[in-house]
Design an enzyme around this catalytic site. Structure first.
Site, short mmCIF file in Angstrom:
data_model
loop_
_atom_site.label_atom_id
_atom_site.label_comp_id
_atom_site.label_asym_id
_atom_site.label_seq_id
_atom_site.Cartn_x
_atom_site.Cartn_y
_atom_site.Cartn_z
N ASP A 110 0.84 -1.17 -0.05
CA ASP A 110 -0.01 -0.23 0.10
C ASP A 110 0.82 1.14 0.07
O ASP A 110 1.93 1.15 0.75
CB ASP A 110 -0.89 -0.01 1.20
CG ASP A 110 -1.86 1.07 1.24
OD1 ASP A 110 -2.02 1.82 0.10
OD2 ASP A 110 -2.70 1.33 2.26
N SER A 111 0.47 2.14 -0.59
CA SER A 111 1.24 3.29 -0.99
C SER A 111 1.62 4.33 0.21
O SER A 111 2.76 5.07 0.16
CB SER A 111 0.79 4.21 -2.08
OG SER A 111 -0.50 5.03 -1.42
N GLY A 112 0.80 4.21 1.30
CA GLY A 112 0.71 5.22 2.26
C GLY A 112 -0.31 6.28 2.27
O GLY A 112 -0.75 7.04 3.17
N GLY A 113 -1.27 6.00 1.32
CA GLY A 113 -2.58 6.83 1.15
C GLY A 113 -3.53 6.44 2.42
O GLY A 113 -4.11 7.41 2.76
N PHE A 114 -3.63 5.22 2.94
CA PHE A 114 -4.45 5.11 3.80
C PHE A 114 -4.05 5.76 5.02
O PHE A 114 -4.89 6.42 5.91
CB PHE A 114 -4.51 3.49 4.35
CG PHE A 114 -5.12 3.28 5.67
CD1 PHE A 114 -6.41 3.35 5.43
CD2 PHE A 114 -4.40 2.92 6.87
CE1 PHE A 114 -7.23 3.09 6.49
CE2 PHE A 114 -4.98 2.70 7.91
CZ PHE A 114 -6.53 2.67 7.87
N ASP A 189 -2.35 8.26 -3.23
CA ASP A 189 -3.78 8.72 -3.28
C ASP A 189 -4.03 9.47 -2.13
O ASP A 189 -3.36 9.28 -1.08
CB ASP A 189 -4.67 7.82 -3.66
CG ASP A 189 -5.01 6.85 -2.60
OD1 ASP A 189 -3.84 6.11 -2.24
OD2 ASP A 189 -6.01 6.42 -2.06
N GLN A 239 -10.89 6.76 -6.17
CA GLN A 239 -11.46 7.42 -5.36
C GLN A 239 -12.93 7.92 -5.63
O GLN A 239 -13.13 7.72 -6.68
CB GLN A 239 -10.47 8.80 -4.57
CG GLN A 239 -9.34 8.10 -3.80
CD GLN A 239 -9.41 7.27 -2.73
OE1 GLN A 239 -10.76 7.11 -2.23
NE2 GLN A 239 -8.59 6.65 -2.07
N GLY A 266 -11.00 3.99 -1.02
CA GLY A 266 -11.86 5.17 -0.45
C GLY A 266 -13.00 4.67 0.59
O GLY A 266 -13.07 3.51 0.84
N ASP A 313 -7.98 -7.34 0.53
CA ASP A 313 -7.05 -7.60 1.35
C ASP A 313 -7.80 -6.80 2.81
O ASP A 313 -8.62 -6.14 2.71
CB ASP A 313 -5.73 -6.81 1.21
CG ASP A 313 -5.84 -5.20 1.49
OD1 ASP A 313 -5.67 -4.52 2.52
OD2 ASP A 313 -6.20 -4.59 0.59
N CYS A 351 -13.38 -27.74 9.44
CA CYS A 351 -12.17 -26.74 8.94
C CYS A 351 -10.71 -27.56 9.06
O CYS A 351 -10.68 -28.25 9.71
CB CYS A 351 -12.09 -25.48 9.86
SG CYS A 351 -10.72 -24.30 9.41
N CYS A 353 -7.85 -26.17 8.89
CA CYS A 353 -6.82 -25.26 9.16
C CYS A 353 -5.92 -25.90 10.31
O CYS A 353 -6.31 -26.94 10.83
CB CYS A 353 -7.10 -23.95 9.58
SG CYS A 353 -7.71 -23.77 11.32
N CYS A 356 -7.66 -26.08 13.77
CA CYS A 356 -8.76 -26.90 14.09
C CYS A 356 -8.48 -28.29 13.97
O CYS A 356 -9.27 -29.24 14.70
CB CYS A 356 -9.81 -26.55 13.03
SG CYS A 356 -10.63 -24.92 13.33
N HIS A 382 -6.83 -19.31 12.18
CA HIS A 382 -7.92 -19.93 11.66
C HIS A 382 -8.74 -19.09 10.89
O HIS A 382 -9.46 -19.29 9.71
CB HIS A 382 -8.98 -20.45 12.79
CG HIS A 382 -10.45 -20.75 12.54
ND1 HIS A 382 -10.84 -21.89 12.00
CD2 HIS A 382 -11.28 -19.68 12.58
CE1 HIS A 382 -12.12 -21.77 11.83
NE2 HIS A 382 -12.47 -20.57 11.95
#
Length: 421
Positions: A110-114, A189, A239, A266, A313, A351, A353, A356, A382
């Protein structure tokens, strides 16, 4: 893509497309859901797929080998946090993000926009934000200090670690991400909140477009300058908040640039998630993969897939697990409840995993109450497996022609008892 600077190590191909329907949200009833394959220098990603988050080159309490064992195809890390520590130069010297954390598969950054949102207005990204009657461009979450300040050239951040000031721009973000070395990067962004006014959302869309063009220029320069490194794909981010015209405008702007893919980002109201994805896909070239940023509620996953999302994600599966909330086919519930203290069944009977197949609800309940880190590990394994498997099964249902039936059965069962998530 014919208009991309991609030298041939990155690509996307579609396998199966959902048929259009009378109630499809896209143009002429289109449903943009599909299966396909994203090719990267570190392996293929079969889509749709869930991408677990390793924010600081690590998933909290879970080793990369365990992430691989639960079936994850790729990991996503955050450029801002890796810039703060250990620093992009360290990752570059180590041979890139994947080699640094001993992960052999594809990686995203992620670019840092968050951080424009989370350090600026102080809100977590949420689809449940209630903004009725609330419009303000100076809004800030209760008890939070503004740590990000946007101007035309970029963003000045106050570090959440030590208060130091840092500067990110399109060019700086690209430089950092190229050194981090992920297979897929996102353009820098501005992530706004749903509380921002319409006029500010318009300004932000245009600013993000100007930043996107600068990201492309810097990306082209760095790709040539670092031609000895594996090719890194660049996705543009769309956005526009809840406004159809802004989303379409932003999608057209990003589509006009030689990006390798698109990030659907966004602030989005939950009720509009599918529609927003469809608006964007109406305007985007079919051959570009689409990543939906920060989505991991079960019904939102289905809405996103049906309307064109290829990869997803979110930190929620790991964060919920550390707090005792576990996802199962019968809904989300808390394994720390008193009733779990003597429940010697697995979290979920069918499950596959590691958690489990080896441990009981009672044991995990004990670990979490005792604040033992093993509890974080087992609950996270899990939950991440739940979402990886959900997307695997959705992919199979599209290829097999039974997506609608699978969607109805899954959502009916998961939400039968009013579950969150």
């Amino acid at each position: 893509m014919s208009d991309s600077i991609n030298p041939g190590t990155f690509g996307f191909e579609t396998r199966t497309r959902l048929p259009s329907t009378d109630d499809g949200l896209g143009r002429d009833g289109a449903r943009y859901g599909r299966t396909g394959t994203i090719h990267t220098p570190h392996g293929d990603i079969h889509t749709p797929a869930f991408i677990p988050v390793a924010t600081q080159a690590a998933m909290k309490a879970v080793l990369p080998e365990q992430v691989e064992d639960l079936g994850a195809q790729a990991l996503l890390s955050n450029a801002f946090h890796l810039f703060e520590r250990p620093g992009e130069d360290v990752l570059d010297e180590a041979g890139g993000l994947g080699r640094f954390m001993a992960w052999s598969g594809p990686t995203f950054t992620d670019s840092g926009g968050f951080q424009v949102l989370s350090l600026g207005a102080g809100f977590k990204k949420t689809l449940a934000m209630d903004v009725t009657g609330m419009k303000s461009d100076q809004v800030i979450a209760e008890g939070k200090e503004r740590r990000a300040f946007v101007d035309e050239d970029g963003v000045t951040f106050k570090s959440p670690l030590n208060g130091n000031k840092h500067r990110f721009s399109a060019e700086i973000s690209m430089g950092i991400q190229h050194k981090i070395g992920a297979d897929i990067m996102f353009s820098f962004d501005e992530l706004t909140t749903l509380m921002n006014t319409r006029s500010y959302q318009e300004e932000s869309v245009e600013r993000t477009y100007r930043w996107a063009r600068r990201c492309i220029a810097k990306h082209e320069h760095l790709t040539q300058a670092r031609s000895d490194k594996p090719y890194q794909a660049l996705f543009g981010v769309v956005q526009g908040a809840n406004y159809e015209d802004l989303r379409r405008r932003a999608a057209g702007q990003i589509a006009s640039l030689p990006f390798d893919g698109v990030g659907i980002g966004g602030a989005i109201e939950k009720r509009l998630l599918g529609q927003t994805c469809a608006w964007i896909c109406d305007e985007m070239p079919e051959e570009r993969p689409r990543h939906v940023l920060g989505i991991a509620a079960v019904n939102d996953i289905f809405a996103g897939v049906e309307n064109g999302g290829d990869t997803f994600d979110c930190v929620a599966p790991a964060r919920c697990g550390r707090n005792g909330a576990v996802f199962t086919r019968d809904g989300r519930w808390n394994v720390m409840r008193t009733a779990m203290r003597r429940d010697f069944r697995p979290i979920e009977e069918d499950c596959d995993c590691y958690t489990c197949t080896h441990y009981t609800r009672a044991y995990i309940c004990h670990l979490l109450h005792a604040h033992e880190l093993n509890g974080f590990t087992l609950a996270t394994i899990h939950n991440e497996r739940f979402f990886v498997r959900l997307l695997d099964e959705i992919r199979a249902s599209i290829d097999g022609g039974y997506f609608d039936e699978y969607k109805e059965q899954t959502l009916t069962r998961f939400y039968a008892h009013g579950s969150k998530g």
